[in-house]
Design a protein around this motif. Sequence first.
Motif, mmCIF file in Angstrom:
data_model
loop_
_atom_site.group_PDB
_atom_site.id
_atom_site.type_symbol
_atom_site.label_atom_id
_atom_site.label_comp_id
_atom_site.label_asym_id
_atom_site.label_seq_id
_atom_site.Cartn_x
_atom_site.Cartn_y
_atom_site.Cartn_z
ATOM 1 N N PHE A 129 0.866 -1.173 0.000
ATOM 2 C CA PHE A 129 0.000 0.000 0.000
ATOM 3 C C PHE A 129 0.907 1.228 0.000
ATOM 4 C CE2 PHE A 129 -2.534 -3.457 1.594
ATOM 5 C CZ PHE A 129 -3.689 -3.318 0.833
ATOM 6 N N SER A 130 0.935 1.923 -1.128
ATOM 7 C CA SER A 130 1.968 2.936 -1.336
ATOM 8 C C SER A 130 1.477 4.359 -1.133
ATOM 9 C CB SER A 130 2.557 2.801 -2.747
ATOM 10 O OG SER A 130 1.559 3.035 -3.729
ATOM 11 N N GLY A 131 0.188 4.551 -0.786
ATOM 12 C CA GLY A 131 -0.301 5.908 -0.543
ATOM 13 C C GLY A 131 -0.060 6.803 -1.743
ATOM 14 N N ASP A 132 0.521 7.978 -1.500
ATOM 15 C CA ASP A 132 0.848 8.914 -2.579
ATOM 16 C C ASP A 132 2.335 8.884 -2.918
ATOM 17 O OD1 ASP A 132 -1.777 9.650 -2.643
ATOM 18 O OD2 ASP A 132 -1.479 11.680 -1.861
ATOM 19 N N ALA A 133 3.066 7.871 -2.448
ATOM 20 C CA ALA A 133 4.503 7.805 -2.728
ATOM 21 C C ALA A 133 4.755 7.254 -4.124
ATOM 22 C CB ALA A 133 5.219 6.948 -1.688
ATOM 23 N N LEU A 134 4.002 6.228 -4.505
ATOM 24 C CA LEU A 134 4.200 5.598 -5.815
ATOM 25 C C LEU A 134 2.841 5.370 -6.467
ATOM 26 C CD1 LEU A 134 6.139 4.167 -7.865
ATOM 27 C CD2 LEU A 134 5.627 2.039 -6.652
ATOM 28 N N PHE A 135 2.670 5.938 -7.656
ATOM 29 C CA PHE A 135 1.481 5.677 -8.472
ATOM 30 C C PHE A 135 1.902 4.859 -9.680
ATOM 31 C CE2 PHE A 135 0.553 10.171 -6.936
ATOM 32 C CZ PHE A 135 -0.256 9.768 -5.884
ATOM 33 N N ARG A 136 0.912 4.354 -10.434
ATOM 34 C CA ARG A 136 1.258 3.668 -11.685
ATOM 35 C C ARG A 136 1.835 4.705 -12.651
ATOM 36 N NH1 ARG A 136 -2.408 -0.901 -14.695
ATOM 37 N NH2 ARG A 136 -1.019 -1.278 -16.459
ATOM 38 N N LEU A 137 3.066 4.513 -13.057
ATOM 39 C CA LEU A 137 3.816 5.436 -13.916
ATOM 40 C C LEU A 137 3.999 6.813 -13.287
ATOM 41 C CD1 LEU A 137 2.357 4.633 -17.474
ATOM 42 C CD2 LEU A 137 4.378 3.669 -16.367
ATOM 43 N N GLY A 138 3.906 6.884 -11.969
ATOM 44 C CA GLY A 138 4.051 8.204 -11.353
ATOM 45 C C GLY A 138 4.459 8.146 -9.901
ATOM 46 N N CYS A 139 4.581 9.342 -9.308
ATOM 47 C CA CYS A 139 4.820 9.444 -7.870
ATOM 48 C C CYS A 139 4.187 10.740 -7.398
ATOM 49 C CB CYS A 139 6.313 9.418 -7.543
ATOM 50 S SG CYS A 139 7.201 10.941 -7.901
ATOM 51 N N GLY A 140 4.013 10.865 -6.090
ATOM 52 C CA GLY A 140 3.402 12.070 -5.542
ATOM 53 C C GLY A 140 4.307 13.279 -5.710
ATOM 54 N N ARG A 141 3.682 14.430 -5.865
ATOM 55 C CA ARG A 141 4.426 15.682 -5.919
ATOM 56 C C ARG A 141 5.242 15.879 -4.639
ATOM 57 N NH1 ARG A 141 2.988 20.464 -9.204
ATOM 58 N NH2 ARG A 141 1.436 19.559 -10.577
ATOM 59 N N LEU A 142 6.377 16.543 -4.749
ATOM 60 C CA LEU A 142 7.222 16.752 -3.565
ATOM 61 C C LEU A 142 6.789 18.023 -2.837
ATOM 62 C CD1 LEU A 142 10.714 15.709 -4.958
ATOM 63 C CD2 LEU A 142 8.770 14.331 -4.231
ATOM 64 N N PHE A 143 5.752 17.903 -2.018
ATOM 65 C CA PHE A 143 5.256 19.069 -1.279
ATOM 66 C C PHE A 143 6.189 19.435 -0.132
ATOM 67 C CE2 PHE A 143 1.058 17.637 -2.965
ATOM 68 C CZ PHE A 143 0.777 18.784 -3.680
ATOM 69 N N GLU A 144 6.838 18.461 0.475
ATOM 70 C CA GLU A 144 7.619 18.733 1.687
ATOM 71 C C GLU A 144 9.077 18.295 1.602
ATOM 72 O OE1 GLU A 144 5.526 17.094 5.063
ATOM 73 O OE2 GLU A 144 3.634 18.056 4.519
ATOM 74 N N GLY A 145 9.333 17.178 0.949
ATOM 75 C CA GLY A 145 10.683 16.618 0.972
ATOM 76 C C GLY A 145 11.525 17.055 -0.221
ATOM 77 N N THR A 146 12.778 16.636 -0.198
ATOM 78 C CA THR A 146 13.712 16.921 -1.291
ATOM 79 C C THR A 146 13.673 15.766 -2.295
ATOM 80 O OG1 THR A 146 15.504 15.745 -0.174
ATOM 81 C CG2 THR A 146 15.281 18.115 0.294
ATOM 82 N N PRO A 147 14.172 16.029 -3.517
ATOM 83 C CA PRO A 147 14.295 14.935 -4.483
ATOM 84 C C PRO A 147 15.165 13.794 -3.944
ATOM 85 C CG PRO A 147 14.608 17.042 -5.592
ATOM 86 C CD PRO A 147 14.533 17.341 -4.115
ATOM 87 N N GLU A 148 16.207 14.118 -3.192
ATOM 88 C CA GLU A 148 17.078 13.081 -2.621
ATOM 89 C C GLU A 148 16.270 12.154 -1.720
ATOM 90 O OE1 GLU A 148 17.897 16.266 -2.862
ATOM 91 O OE2 GLU A 148 19.597 16.098 -4.222
ATOM 92 N N GLN A 149 15.448 12.752 -0.856
ATOM 93 C CA GLN A 149 14.640 11.956 0.070
ATOM 94 C C GLN A 149 13.628 11.104 -0.691
ATOM 95 O OE1 GLN A 149 12.061 14.243 2.637
ATOM 96 N NE2 GLN A 149 11.699 12.527 4.036
ATOM 97 N N ALA A 150 12.949 11.705 -1.655
ATOM 98 C CA ALA A 150 11.913 10.967 -2.394
ATOM 99 C C ALA A 150 12.527 9.832 -3.210
ATOM 100 C CB ALA A 150 11.137 11.916 -3.300
ATOM 101 N N GLN A 151 13.668 10.101 -3.833
ATOM 102 C CA GLN A 151 14.306 9.064 -4.648
ATOM 103 C C GLN A 151 14.782 7.916 -3.770
ATOM 104 O OE1 GLN A 151 17.994 8.513 -5.116
ATOM 105 N NE2 GLN A 151 17.544 6.813 -6.515
ATOM 106 N N ALA A 152 15.257 8.226 -2.572
ATOM 107 C CA ALA A 152 15.677 7.156 -1.652
ATOM 108 C C ALA A 152 14.476 6.302 -1.259
ATOM 109 C CB ALA A 152 16.337 7.764 -0.414
ATOM 110 N N GLY A 153 13.336 6.931 -1.040
ATOM 111 C CA GLY A 153 12.122 6.187 -0.698
ATOM 112 C C GLY A 153 11.674 5.297 -1.847
ATOM 113 N N LEU A 154 11.719 5.846 -3.065
ATOM 114 C CA LEU A 154 11.318 5.046 -4.228
ATOM 115 C C LEU A 154 12.308 3.919 -4.483
ATOM 116 C CD1 LEU A 154 10.007 7.900 -6.537
ATOM 117 C CD2 LEU A 154 8.661 6.101 -5.431
#
Length: 255
Positions: A129-154
């Motif tokens: 269950f990925s919430g708004d972190a990972l969508f099909r062919l997409g990911c959630g907009r970075l409202f709060e975190g940095t690209p580094e943080q989001a890429q590490a999560g993905l």
Amino acid sequence: MLEIRQIACLDDNYGYLIRCSETGETASIDTPDGEALLNDAKAAGWAISQIWNTHHHWDHTGGNAAIAAKTGASVTAPEAEADRIGGVDHRVRPGDKVKLGKLSAEVIDTGGHTLGHIAYWFESEAVLFSGDALFRLGCGRLFEGTPEQAQAGLARLRALPDETLVHCAHEYSAANARFALSIDPGNEALQADADEIRRLREAEKATVPFRLGDDKAASPFLRWDDPDLRRHLGLEYASDANVFAAVRTAKDNFR
Ligand code: ZN
Ligand code: FE
């Protein structure tokens, strides 16, 4: 066994009710619409006793209070966002295990869309269950975190097995496919996925859940190390996070 009910809520959200078939213990993954989820649970004969939140946004927590008031369900949420969510009974951190009857899910750090965003992974069931972190062919907009943080999560999600079925919180696949094709036009796995998404939407069917292995091959948001995508962006020698950031920025500006 894990039973899953997927409920379309609001404009484009998916809510999920999940149940351990052995014990009957039932949880709502996020609460985009309390009434809709309560009605669905009633129709199915399921008794919600837990709520698991992925992050604090209203379209994921807005139904917490209504469901808790009606059922007495406990609320599990990321510790980092518990104060913003309110009414949280169990504050969880990345690496924690959350129990549903005989089953348990691991909490995975997917901060970026929001700082404390988490995903819930049932390893034994190959269900995420990925919430708004990972969508099909997409990911959630970075409202709060940095690209580094989001890429590490993905990257943490990308490391999960290919057969994992991803249950995300929004039906954004068709728009995501249009963008993905614009940035990675030669990718045959993407072309096939975009075709399938088009067929499903024409038949007014959900494109979610989807197989993680397919998204690893098709999604520009999981292909920061792909040579063709890097060449297309002119970023052959950039860091993985910088390639991801360029894809995310291009999507933010895509019309
Ligand atoms: Zn959100
Ligand atoms: Fe959302």
